[in-house]
Design an enzyme around this catalytic site. Structure first.
Site, short mmCIF file in Angstrom:
data_model
loop_
_atom_site.label_atom_id
_atom_site.label_comp_id
_atom_site.label_asym_id
_atom_site.label_seq_id
_atom_site.Cartn_x
_atom_site.Cartn_y
_atom_site.Cartn_z
N SER A 261 0.81 -1.21 0.00
CA SER A 261 0.00 0.00 0.00
C SER A 261 0.85 1.26 0.00
CB SER A 261 -0.93 -0.01 1.21
OG SER A 261 -0.33 0.69 2.26
N LYS A 262 0.14 2.34 -0.29
CA LYS A 262 0.80 3.64 -0.33
C LYS A 262 1.36 4.00 1.03
CE LYS A 262 -2.03 5.46 -3.98
NZ LYS A 262 -2.46 6.58 -4.69
N ARG A 263 0.70 3.50 2.08
CA ARG A 263 1.13 3.85 3.43
C ARG A 263 2.55 3.38 3.72
NH1 ARG A 263 -2.98 1.27 6.37
NH2 ARG A 263 -4.03 1.20 4.39
N ASP A 264 2.95 2.33 3.06
CA ASP A 264 4.30 1.79 3.32
C ASP A 264 5.38 2.64 2.68
OD1 ASP A 264 3.04 -0.31 4.53
OD2 ASP A 264 3.02 -1.52 2.71
N ILE A 265 4.97 3.61 1.92
CA ILE A 265 5.96 4.27 1.08
C ILE A 265 6.95 5.12 1.87
CG2 ILE A 265 4.57 6.25 0.45
CD1 ILE A 265 5.79 5.98 -2.32
#
Ligand code: GLU
Length: 505
Positions: A261-265
């Site tokens: 997910s984008k959150r891991d970026i």
């Protein structure tokens, strides 16, 4: 048979996700494999999620990857405009058509009223109540209001949305090209908003209208869109259109089994354990080869066939081999080690002359003096199987362009013996007499010195490598010595024989 026409329909809401690039690639491969058309359509009707520059960014990533499209922004085509934000009138026309058929209705509920409904309807069995047959007659919409009431609201300028009328007790069934038979019950489907209060369509209406208007034959997209299919099928039915064939691609997971997910970026290297960066640009910046990325994402969910062990594919080969039948149902796990391996495989299989032209700018940029084109070619030829990234060339190849300034301390400790200087100097002597100086004669010379001193070849090979490269590992020593040339080799051997014993103290 209808011509094959597929589309990649991203919403420009930020960076390009690895999964999106895979969707684009599969569409491209599918179209090219069948001699069809692949088009790019920008789904930019959600103005609240729109990110400035995201579309340009996406187009650049596709260009970088060599995933070309036959129709779309910058290319044109007979079915444009290819930006949904420029097609509002078309969607409004179709929304009016649905209203006139009684397939959609206007809803004036305020956010507070919707919230109240959710609270009232919420139960242990249904924690997220939907706006559908269960509640719609208790709400403020054109199904329950009189014509006069509706007109008054519109005149007042009250915001309203247009919702899809989802029938009660319907089962939606369809056959997905990857997942097989899929069934949904209408009680799990809400009366989807089709036109928002800002006049823009939602994804669902715009997507269905455009897939029809643009004569799309197959929809190939991520599995996260599977739950939208019943709404879309209903829209096709109401319009009296035939739905395209559909293929929903498996999700891509982090190594720890969570959704990428984008959150891991964050930047690569700083990610929490078990996560990988979903942003394609991170990989581009890190220096991954496009062939490796495409090859890798192609294999994330697809394989060439049972018993077929091939792993390395060029884009052309993928076009030839690709089929939806060979796309897996189960989620794929992103494995960065495999991507790294593919990166080095693609580099080592590339023509040396191509690599030379790719590597040269790096060297010029760092003011590295290149003795000759032929020399650089030989160095690249020698190192190409050892490169994981092209931008690693200089750190690995430094000793081909300058004498080593230091010698790996661990290797000195392990490899440099009391008689190493003597053996190295004898080896020097032997090669200085060579008239024909090449890897073969150099090896003979070394073996001769070893024999004479009654030691194994390694007793000279390791110290000589240290003197000449400063390192403990690298390509074959004799090839290195040939490429470096006699003069340089003699100079470095002598200097090493002199310097290393002083470090070892
Ligand atoms: N706009 C959707 C997305 O961002 C498209 C989904 C589809 O292909 O239907 O992925």
């Amino acid at each position: 048979m209808k011509p094959t026409r597929v589309r990649f329909a991203p919403s420009p809401t930020g960076f390009v996700h690895i999964g999106s690039l895979r969707t684009a690639l599969y569409n491209h491969l599918f179209a090219k494999n069948r001699g069809g058309s692949f088009l790019l359509r920008i789904e930019d009707t959600d103005r609240t999620r729109f990110v400035e520059g995201a579309t340009e960014n996406l187009i650049n990533v596709l260009k970088w990857a060599g995933i070309s499209y036959d129709e779309g922004p910058g290319v044109g085509g007979d079915f444009g405009p290819y930006y949904q934000s420029q097609r509002s009138e078309i969607y409004r026309k179709y929304a009016r058509l649905l209203l006139s058929k009684g397939a959609a209705y206007m809803a004036f509920d305020t956010p507070e009223e919707l919230e109240k409904m959710r609270l009232a309807e919420k139960s242990a069995r249904d924690p997220a109540p939907r706006y559908n047959s269960a509640v719609r007659l208790k709400m403020r919409n054109s199904l329950v209001m009189t014509q006069a009431e509706v007109e008054t609201e519109i005149e007042k300028g009250s915001p309203y949305v247009i919702r899809l009328l989802v029938p009660e007790n319907r089962t939606f069934e369809f056959s997905d090209l990857i997942r097989g038979e899929v069934k949904f019950d209408s009680s799990h489907v809400d009366d989807q908003v089709l036109i928002k209060s800002d006049g823009y369509p939602t994804y669902h209406l715009a997507n269905v209208v455009d897939d029809h208007e643009m004569k799309i034959s197959h929809i190939i997209r991520g599995e996260e869109w599977l739950s939208s299919v019943p709404k879309h099928l209903l829209l096709y039915e109401y319009f009296g259109w035939q739905a395209p064939a559909m293929a929903h691609l498996p999700l891509i997971f982090n190594p720890d089994g969570t959704k990428m997910s984008k959150r891991d970026i964050q930047t690569l290297g700083e990610l929490p354990p078990g996560k990988v960066d979903p942003n394609v640009e991170t990989y581009i910046k890190r220096g991954y080869e496009k062939e490796a990325i495409l090859n890798y994402i192609a294999l994330l969910g697809w394989n060439p066939g049972e018993g077929d062990e091939r792993q390395i594919f060029s884009l052309d080969e993928l076009v030839k081999e690709f089929s939806l039948e060979r796309v897996n149902k189960s989620a794929a796990i992103f494995d960065i080690k495999k991507l790294d391996w593919l990166n080095s495989e693609h580099i080592s299989r590339r023509d040396t002359s191509v690599l030379v032209s790719q590597i040269k700018p790096q060297l010029l940029d760092k003011d590295v003096e290149i003795p000759s084109e032929k020399y650089l070619f030989q160095v690249v030829e020698l190192l190409k199987t050892r490169l994981h990234f092209l931008n690693e060339f200089l750190p690995i190849a430094g000793y081909f362009f300058a004498d080593p300034e230091e010698y790996e301390p661990d290797a000195v400790k392990k490899r440099w013996k009391d008689d190493s200087a003597k053996l190295v100097l004898e080896f020097c002597e032997q090669i200085s007499n060579l008239t024909d100086y090449n890897a073969g004669t150099i090896e003979e010379a070394l073996r001769m010195v070893a024999e004479r001193n009654n030691v194994g070849g390694g007793r000279i090979i390791h110290p000589a490598r240290l003197c000449v490269t400063g390192k403990s590992v690298g390509p074959g020593l004799f090839e290195i010595l040939e490429v470096l040339g006699k003069e340089t080799v003699l100079r470095r051997l002598k200097k090493g024989a002199e310097t290393i014993p002083t470090i070892k103290q």
